[in-house]
Scaffold this motif. Structure first.
Motif, PDB file in Angstrom:
ATOM      1  N   ALA A 317       0.776  -1.075   0.046  1.00 16.74           N
ATOM      2  CA  ALA A 317      -0.167  -0.288  -0.083  1.00 16.74           C
ATOM      3  C   ALA A 317       0.945   1.297   0.266  1.00 16.74           C
ATOM      4  O   ALA A 317       2.169   1.354   0.313  1.00 16.74           O
ATOM      5  N   PRO A 318       0.141   1.902  -0.495  1.00 18.89           N
ATOM      6  CA  PRO A 318       1.161   3.338  -0.068  1.00 18.89           C
ATOM      7  C   PRO A 318       1.829   3.694   0.834  1.00 18.89           C
ATOM      8  O   PRO A 318       0.740   4.189   2.118  1.00 18.89           O
ATOM      9  N   ARG A 319       2.875   5.133   1.191  1.00 14.45           N
ATOM     10  CA  ARG A 319       3.153   5.121   2.371  1.00 14.45           C
ATOM     11  C   ARG A 319       3.023   6.235   3.027  1.00 14.45           C
ATOM     12  O   ARG A 319       1.918   7.458   1.824  1.00 14.45           O
ATOM     13  N   ASN A 387      -2.154  10.151   4.064  1.00 14.50           N
ATOM     14  CA  ASN A 387      -2.281   9.361   3.022  1.00 14.50           C
ATOM     15  C   ASN A 387      -2.826   8.192   3.885  1.00 14.50           C
ATOM     16  O   ASN A 387      -2.522   7.507   3.233  1.00 14.50           O
ATOM     17  N   VAL A 388      -3.667   8.176   4.572  1.00 14.82           N
ATOM     18  CA  VAL A 388      -3.744   7.192   5.865  1.00 14.82           C
ATOM     19  C   VAL A 388      -5.408   6.144   5.373  1.00 14.82           C
ATOM     20  O   VAL A 388      -6.141   7.062   4.867  1.00 14.82           O
ATOM     21  N   ILE A 389      -4.822   4.526   4.925  1.00 13.10           N
ATOM     22  CA  ILE A 389      -5.407   3.969   4.228  1.00 13.10           C
ATOM     23  C   ILE A 389      -5.825   2.965   5.151  1.00 13.10           C
ATOM     24  O   ILE A 389      -4.907   1.806   5.295  1.00 13.10           O
ATOM     25  N   LEU A 464      -2.646   1.697   7.496  1.00 14.83           N
ATOM     26  CA  LEU A 464      -3.455   0.804   8.292  1.00 14.83           C
ATOM     27  C   LEU A 464      -3.867  -0.601   8.862  1.00 14.83           C
ATOM     28  O   LEU A 464      -5.091  -0.491   8.927  1.00 14.83           O
ATOM     29  N   LEU A 465      -3.892  -1.376   9.356  1.00 13.25           N
ATOM     30  CA  LEU A 465      -4.522  -2.459  10.216  1.00 13.25           C
ATOM     31  C   LEU A 465      -5.168  -2.304  11.363  1.00 13.25           C
ATOM     32  O   LEU A 465      -4.924  -2.377  11.957  1.00 13.25           O
ATOM     33  N   ILE A 466      -6.601  -2.352  10.958  1.00 14.22           N
ATOM     34  CA  ILE A 466      -7.060  -2.319  12.498  1.00 14.22           C
ATOM     35  C   ILE A 466      -7.646  -4.019  13.462  1.00 14.22           C
ATOM     36  O   ILE A 466      -8.954  -3.926  12.305  1.00 14.22           O
ATOM     37  N   LEU A 467      -7.023  -4.258  14.292  1.00 19.64           N
ATOM     38  CA  LEU A 467      -7.192  -5.621  14.104  1.00 19.64           C
ATOM     39  C   LEU A 467      -8.313  -6.387  15.430  1.00 19.64           C
ATOM     40  O   LEU A 467      -7.124  -6.253  16.009  1.00 19.64           O
ATOM     41  N   ASP A 468      -9.223  -6.876  15.541  1.00 23.27           N
ATOM     42  CA  ASP A 468     -10.267  -7.377  16.267  1.00 23.27           C
ATOM     43  C   ASP A 468      -9.667  -8.331  16.997  1.00 23.27           C
ATOM     44  O   ASP A 468     -10.611  -8.967  16.321  1.00 23.27           O
ATOM     45  N   GLY A 491       3.609  -1.489   6.957  1.00 23.18           N
ATOM     46  CA  GLY A 491       2.272  -0.049   7.123  1.00 23.18           C
ATOM     47  C   GLY A 491       2.681  -0.100   8.974  1.00 23.18           C
ATOM     48  O   GLY A 491       3.322  -0.500  10.066  1.00 23.18           O
ATOM     49  N   THR A 492       0.734   0.208   9.476  1.00 23.18           N
ATOM     50  CA  THR A 492       0.644   0.358  11.027  1.00 23.18           C
ATOM     51  C   THR A 492      -0.707  -0.251  11.797  1.00 23.18           C
ATOM     52  O   THR A 492      -0.999  -0.740  10.850  1.00 23.18           O
TER      53      THR A 492
END
Length: 569
Positions: A317-319, A387-389, A464-468, A491-492
């Motif tokens: 993914a883009p930075r 650019n946060v995806i 940006l991965l948001i993992l629950d 990424g983050t």
């Protein structure tokens, strides 16, 4: 104590167990491991007598008491805690209910009927005494604090307690049966870290032998004295905990591979001699002799190919910019409960943060706030401006899949421009092959749904991965692949998980949610544990110092009071 000998189990569609041989002796804590579907829970059910093996036998004394804690805790929310514990004593319960019914009938009975009821009451009372019915309340009163309940909790409804406390009830009920062997099927499922650690400590303190099925590697590491692996329906026993099992298995595999290769080289060398001199006038006898020796060689098998496991990596993914998430003066309430009060946090590019805290602390809520699904009561939760995806994997993502769609359609509908071959290639990396891609989602197991939900999330690039709870329903090999993918992700990532081993492998920072605030630890899980231990020791020392100071002050006050009394005289 108990031995499984040549156990097999064949269902209509497949052979789950082929040749299972292992035993449990006094003091053992056996961990059963293997991929989802390997037959671990089936083995527990066979031991418990709930399932009959197709062949083989369980060898154990007829008097052996076996207790089984299933994945679903069997409690009635409408009972009090004490009543729930009482259900363990089935026969005593029936007699007790009979006594109650007789006493009710006696209130309105005529003299003739009353005489019969008195005799029945006397008989039931003797029966109740023989079952130690009058001592059962004392047994329950003793077990309640052992599993963490206060005496007054006995009169509260089961529904007033969380899943973790209901697990304690189920465990307490089992222990009241005085089992000779304890069977535990995924006991840490849906428990927070604090409760898992309590359970570990409690089980370590028991002398009861136990068999544990769990995908929690840290739990297996801390508890088990031996590991039984089931692979392709066959069992292999390894002494020690989970880490020791991994080391032994790797060494055995390397030794077998080296032995196989060495034998193959020797066979090739001897065969070359036979082929070269078979027709020789001077050496044909020697060649024939070697050929006979080759026919008699007991061949070493090559190590079985590794079972196919989950393979994937996150889409590039883009930075993003340096600032990825900003949480500022966050106050948030949920169902009249204050979850956050003036909380602050800055998430930067490259962070892999694990949020920790007890159930109900607000971990999942915080992820929803970051994902923009919920809005804060007050304060600010914002994604970075550059650019946060984001991509959000919710805790019940697998359950959110369309049950009527097939596996193939679930992916194809997300990327309609992909060819069937491209979709099948992606699904193959998530262990969906052949006709399984045409199965409806409704027919998938929990683990298969979790894999499909992960595959679906991968379709769109995100930085940006948001993992629950992404490891819910995943077996150990699948967890390991997810760990590797996150370790290679540039990424983050923000993660909520109760799997301590998973956290230790992926997180480079820890956020502890405590008292409505976000406490950031700039290090991995082991660094966090060290700091928490330092805090505990410091608090303990401060408590000791305060107690000493209080005693000294009380002593001085007493001495001064004595002096004052002496002067007054």
């Amino acid at each position: 104590m108990l031995r499984l000998e040549r156990i097999s189990k064949i269902y209509a569609t497949e052979e789950v167990l082929k040749d299972i041989n292992w035993e449990i002796t006094p003091g053992d804590r056996v961990g059963l491991v293997g991929v989802n579907g390997a037959g671990k829970s089936t083995q527990l059910k066979i031991i418990a007598g709930e399932v009959e093996p197709t062949s083989g036998e369980i060898i154990c004394p007829a008097s052996l008491r076996i207790a089984y804690l299933t994945q679903e805790f069997e409690v009635d929310p409408n009972r009090t805690v004490r009543e729930e514990f009482w259900t363990v004593f089935v026969e005593a319960n029936e007699v007790h209910n009979g006594l109650h019914q007789v006493q009710l009938q006696m209130e309105t009975a005529d003299p003739e009927k009353l005489d019969r009821l008195i005799r029945k009451l006397d008989r039931l009372q003797h029966q109740f005494e023989a079952l130690d019915g009058y001592g059962l309340d004392a047994k329950i009163a003793k077990i309640l604090p052992e599993v963490g309940f206060a005496p007054e909790d006995g009169d509260r409804l089961v529904s007033a307690f969380s899943g973790g406390w209901q697990m304690r009830m189920s465990l307490g009920k089992i222990l009241l049966q005085n089992p000779d062997i304890l069977l535990l099927d995924e006991p840490t499922n849906h428990l927070d870290l604090e409760t898992i650690e309590w359970l570990e400590t409690y089980l370590k303190g028991l002398s009861t032998p136990m068999v544990i099925v769990s995908h929690d590697r840290e739990f297996l590491d801390r508890l088990c004295t031996q590991i039984v692996e089931t692979e392709r329906g066959v069992s292999t026993t390894y002494k020690g905990n989970y880490s020791a099992y991994l080391e032994q298995k790797a060494i055995e595999r390397e030794i077998q591979q080296n032995t196989f290769e060495r034998q193959q080289r020797e066979i090739e060398r001897q065969q070359e001699f036979v082929d070269r001199f078979r027709a020789s006038a001077t050496r044909s006898t020697q060649a024939k002799s070697r050929e006979k020796q080759l026919e008699k060689i007991e061949l070493v098998e090559a190590p079985a190919a590794e079972l196919r496991s989950l393979r994937f990596q996150f889409q590039p993914a883009p930075r993003s910019g340096r600032e990825v998430v900003t949480i500022e003066d966050l106050t948030h309430t949920y169902d009249e409960k204050i979850l956050f009060l003036g909380a602050n946090l800055e998430v930067e590019r490259g962070d892999r943060i694990a949020f920790l805290g007890p159930n109900g602390a607000g971990k999942s809520t915080l992820l929803r706030l970051i994902a923009g699904i919920e809005q804060p009561t007050d304060g600010k939760v914002e994604l970075g401006k550059h650019n946060v995806i984001p991509a959000y994997f919710e805790q019940n993502q697998a359950e959110a899949l369309d049950l009527e769609k097939t596996v193939m359609d679930t992916i194809h509908d997300e990327v309609p421009d992909w060819t069937n071959e491209e979709v099948r290639t992606l699904l193959g990396r998530f262990l969906f092959s052949s006709d399984t891609v045409f199965k409806p989602v409704l027919a998938l197991s929990g683990g298969e749904k979790a894999r499909l939900a992960l595959a679906k999330m991968l379709l769109q690039p995100a930085n940006l991965l948001i993992l629950d709870e992404p490891t819910n329903h995943l077996d150990i090999p699948a967890k390991e692949m997810l760990e590797k993918a996150l370790q290679g992700y540039d990424g983050t990532a923000i993660v909520v998980s109760h799997d301590r081993y998973f956290i230790s492998q992926v997180a480079n920072k820890i956020v502890d949610i405590r008292d409505g605030e976000l406490h950031l630890f700039r290090g991995d899980y082991h660094y966090y544990l060290g700091k928490i231990e330092e805090e505990r020791q410091k608090a303990e020392q401060e408590k000791i110092t305060a107690e000493k100071a209080a005693k000294a002050a009380a002593k001085r006050a007493k001495q001064q009071a004595k002096k004052a009394a002496s002067k007054a005289r």
